[in-house]
Scaffold this motif. Structure first.
Motif, mmCIF file in Angstrom:
data_model
loop_
_atom_site.group_PDB
_atom_site.id
_atom_site.type_symbol
_atom_site.label_atom_id
_atom_site.label_comp_id
_atom_site.label_asym_id
_atom_site.label_seq_id
_atom_site.Cartn_x
_atom_site.Cartn_y
_atom_site.Cartn_z
ATOM 1 N N LEU A 1 0.736 -1.231 0.044
ATOM 2 C CA LEU A 1 -0.030 -0.003 -0.033
ATOM 3 C C LEU A 1 0.781 1.128 0.097
ATOM 4 O O LEU A 1 0.517 2.204 -0.662
ATOM 5 C CB LEU A 1 -0.753 -0.105 1.120
ATOM 6 N N HIS A 2 2.010 1.373 0.766
ATOM 7 C CA HIS A 2 2.926 2.394 0.678
ATOM 8 C C HIS A 2 3.527 2.471 -0.637
ATOM 9 O O HIS A 2 3.362 3.686 -1.120
ATOM 10 C CB HIS A 2 3.743 2.069 1.905
ATOM 11 N N GLN A 3 3.954 1.637 -1.230
ATOM 12 C CA GLN A 3 4.466 1.864 -2.703
ATOM 13 C C GLN A 3 3.446 2.326 -3.556
ATOM 14 O O GLN A 3 3.720 3.355 -4.510
ATOM 15 C CB GLN A 3 5.152 0.315 -3.246
ATOM 16 N N GLN A 4 2.061 1.767 -3.464
ATOM 17 C CA GLN A 4 1.051 2.321 -4.391
ATOM 18 C C GLN A 4 0.686 3.862 -4.083
ATOM 19 O O GLN A 4 0.710 4.717 -4.985
ATOM 20 C CB GLN A 4 -0.236 1.425 -4.098
ATOM 21 N N ARG A 5 0.743 4.137 -2.578
ATOM 22 C CA ARG A 5 0.220 5.363 -2.480
ATOM 23 C C ARG A 5 1.236 6.571 -2.655
ATOM 24 O O ARG A 5 1.018 7.751 -3.163
ATOM 25 C CB ARG A 5 -0.079 5.350 -1.131
ATOM 26 N N ARG A 6 2.485 6.096 -2.406
ATOM 27 C CA ARG A 6 3.630 7.280 -2.596
ATOM 28 C C ARG A 6 4.058 7.279 -4.050
ATOM 29 O O ARG A 6 4.466 8.182 -4.644
ATOM 30 C CB ARG A 6 4.657 6.587 -1.598
ATOM 31 N N TYR A 7 4.140 6.202 -4.536
ATOM 32 C CA TYR A 7 4.728 5.912 -6.030
ATOM 33 C C TYR A 7 3.867 5.488 -7.294
ATOM 34 O O TYR A 7 4.442 5.447 -8.323
ATOM 35 C CB TYR A 7 6.046 5.437 -5.912
ATOM 36 N N GLY A 8 2.791 5.023 -7.069
ATOM 37 C CA GLY A 8 2.133 4.564 -7.931
ATOM 38 C C GLY A 8 2.349 3.068 -8.457
ATOM 39 O O GLY A 8 2.140 2.768 -9.529
ATOM 40 N N LEU A 9 3.223 2.350 -7.762
ATOM 41 C CA LEU A 9 3.664 1.015 -7.999
ATOM 42 C C LEU A 9 2.866 0.275 -7.257
ATOM 43 O O LEU A 9 2.518 -0.085 -6.165
ATOM 44 C CB LEU A 9 5.108 1.023 -7.436
ATOM 45 N N SER A 10 2.325 -0.719 -8.082
ATOM 46 C CA SER A 10 1.487 -1.857 -7.584
ATOM 47 C C SER A 10 2.154 -2.854 -7.631
ATOM 48 O O SER A 10 2.872 -3.490 -8.496
ATOM 49 C CB SER A 10 0.230 -2.110 -8.661
ATOM 50 N N HIS A 11 2.025 -3.674 -6.395
ATOM 51 C CA HIS A 11 2.828 -4.882 -5.924
ATOM 52 C C HIS A 11 1.803 -5.825 -5.238
ATOM 53 O O HIS A 11 0.951 -5.568 -4.359
ATOM 54 C CB HIS A 11 3.994 -4.591 -5.055
ATOM 55 N N ASP A 12 1.721 -7.179 -5.643
ATOM 56 C CA ASP A 12 1.150 -8.063 -4.800
ATOM 57 C C ASP A 12 1.720 -8.517 -3.749
ATOM 58 O O ASP A 12 2.966 -9.028 -3.723
ATOM 59 C CB ASP A 12 0.731 -9.423 -5.740
ATOM 60 N N PRO A 13 1.199 -8.365 -2.546
ATOM 61 C CA PRO A 13 1.751 -8.465 -1.028
ATOM 62 C C PRO A 13 2.199 -9.942 -0.891
ATOM 63 O O PRO A 13 2.953 -10.404 -0.199
ATOM 64 C CB PRO A 13 0.850 -8.283 -0.249
ATOM 65 N N ASP A 14 1.615 -10.843 -1.711
ATOM 66 C CA ASP A 14 1.894 -12.146 -1.374
ATOM 67 C C ASP A 14 2.754 -12.739 -2.485
ATOM 68 O O ASP A 14 3.496 -13.691 -2.010
ATOM 69 C CB ASP A 14 0.411 -13.304 -1.721
ATOM 70 N N THR A 15 3.341 -12.264 -3.600
ATOM 71 C CA THR A 15 4.404 -12.707 -4.293
ATOM 72 C C THR A 15 5.553 -11.724 -4.760
ATOM 73 O O THR A 15 6.461 -12.072 -5.274
ATOM 74 C CB THR A 15 3.623 -13.254 -5.783
ATOM 75 N N GLU A 16 5.145 -10.409 -4.271
ATOM 76 C CA GLU A 16 6.252 -9.228 -4.818
ATOM 77 C C GLU A 16 6.619 -8.713 -3.665
ATOM 78 O O GLU A 16 7.289 -7.426 -3.872
ATOM 79 C CB GLU A 16 5.332 -8.402 -5.687
ATOM 80 N N VAL A 17 6.679 -9.008 -2.464
ATOM 81 C CA VAL A 17 7.101 -8.235 -1.265
ATOM 82 C C VAL A 17 7.864 -9.456 -0.290
ATOM 83 O O VAL A 17 7.299 -10.457 -0.038
ATOM 84 C CB VAL A 17 6.012 -7.527 -0.269
#
Length: 404
Positions: A91-107
């Motif tokens: 959520l931080h990456q999306q809110r700050r930078y518009g970067l979308s990440h799946d928390p289950d596979t990309e974090v």
């Protein structure tokens, strides 16, 4: 049982082979340990190692206490990190930078950014691979590249016009057919440089053109005073070739919790996790829940943190200039680099070892962050992530150098 003849004072074991792995032979006790010990033994103000002298937000500390009491994280957390924290990071990456990440596979949650760097390099670098890094660089970079069997190729940031500057032509020339990845740090420790959109655009284009991976250390992402922080992963072609690293320590002033993370494509996260699971496996269980809450703090927290540190930067920078240093005012991080040559010297290591006795202040010589030691010899780094009254006292003590 080890007998007295099994090794000698030179650290040699059976026969003539040294005990320490040859890849680490060049690395001794870190300069941070030496200077912090000197601060204690002399009663000096420690502006060397970069840790705050006050804790972060009380609500975040209480969140850790609550997690402990509620039994959250007291046993092994999931290897990839607790879901609450992974979701908060995404959520931080999306809110700050518009970067979308799946928390289950990309974090992936790590034991601080230091483990994230180590795991990334161990996973992605093979013996003989070249790793391009911006010099001066944080000391763990060199050690981690060595442990992975890689060859580090420094590209030197040089002072120009009151700041440190990256020569993009030099960066391009450093890339060879053996280059595996670029290890990038912005905002940059120790110089305080914040790479611009134009510079990052060129770096991204180079990575795509030469099919390079990039590992980016962005732990000072919220400590930018001039310019803006732009993740390299947001540039065209970089989403699937960039490992982005950050941590809670610098942003929330809980450096002892050692909670870091990476965000990347599923393939890159899987690769890094394969190395990370054999390092710490897991760590900081209860603190992960607290950091999840910290990442959801309102924007006012991050703005206040930045503004407070900007004021401290300006206080220390002015004091150092008054003491006779040439000062390179940082655009980010919480370090300021100075040139000692106006004070009559050029050996930063000797200067820092003598400084506690001269005026009761400890700093770090930048030469230890260079392969080209001569390039960094006259430069010294001071940390300003301290209480205002501590910085004021340090400035008062440093004034004695101008009179010497």
């Amino acid at each position: 049982m080890t007998t007295p003849t099994d090794h000698d004072a030179r650290g040699r074991g059976h026969g003539s082979r040294p005990l320490l792995n040859r890849r680490l032979a060049e690395f001794g006790t870190t300069i941070f340990a030496e200077m912090s010990a000197l601060a204690l033994s002399t009663g000096s103000i420690n502006l060397g190692q970069g840790f705050p002298d006050t804790d972060g937000p009380e609500e975040v500390r209480e969140a850790a206490v609550r997690a402990l009491r509620d039994g959250l994280g007291n046993q092994y957390p999931p290897g990839q990190g607790v879901p609450e924290l992974r979701t908060a990071i995404a959520l931080h990456q999306q809110r700050r930078y518009g970067l979308s990440h799946d928390p289950d596979t990309e974090v992936l949650v790590t034991a601080g950014a230091t483990e994230a760097i180590a795991a990334s390099l161990l996973a992605l670098v093979e013996p003989g691979d070249e790793v391009v890094a911006l010099e001066p660089y944080y000391d763990s970079y060199a050690a981690c590249i060595a442990m992975a069997g890689g060859t580090r190729v420094p590209v030197t940031l040089r002072p120009h016009g009151g700041r440190y500057v990256l020569d993009l032509d030099e960066l391009r020339a450093a890339v060879t057919p053996r280059t595996r990845l670029i290890l990038l740090n912005t905002p940059h420790n120790p110089t305080g440089t914040v790479l611009t959109r134009e510079e990052l655009t060129e770096i991204a284009a180079l990575a795509v053109e030469r099919d390079l991976l990039v590992v980016t250390d962005e732990v000072y992402e919220h400590l930018v005073f001039e310019g803006e922080h732009i993740p390299l992963a947001s540039f065209p072609g970089m989403r699937d070739r960039t490992v982005t690293i950050s941590s809670a320590g610098k942003t929330f002033s809980f450096t002892g919790w050692k909670v870091g993370w990476i965000t990347a494509s599923p393939a890159l996260v899987t690769a890094v996790r394969s190395a990370k699971q054999y390092l710490t496996y897991v760590s900081a269980g209860p603190f992960q829940y607290a950091v999840a809450e910290a990442l959801r703090l309102p924007d006012a927290y991050f703005t206040t943190l930045r503004d407070d540190l900007r004021d401290k930067r300006d206080l220390l920078s002015a004091g150092l200039a008054d003491a006779g240093f040439e000062v390179y005012r940082p655009a980010g991080t919480y370090f300021v680099t100075t040139d000692i040559r106006p004070l009559g010297g050029s050996d930063g290591v000797a200067f820092c070892r003598a400084l506690p006795e001269r005026c009761g202040v400890v700093a770090i010589p930048n030469a230890v962050f260079y392969d080209h030691r001569d390039q960094g010899s006259p430069f010294v780094r001071f940390a300003f992530c301290k209480r205002t009254e501590v910085l004021q006292e340090a400035v008062a003590r440093l004034k004695g150098l101008a009179a010497a």
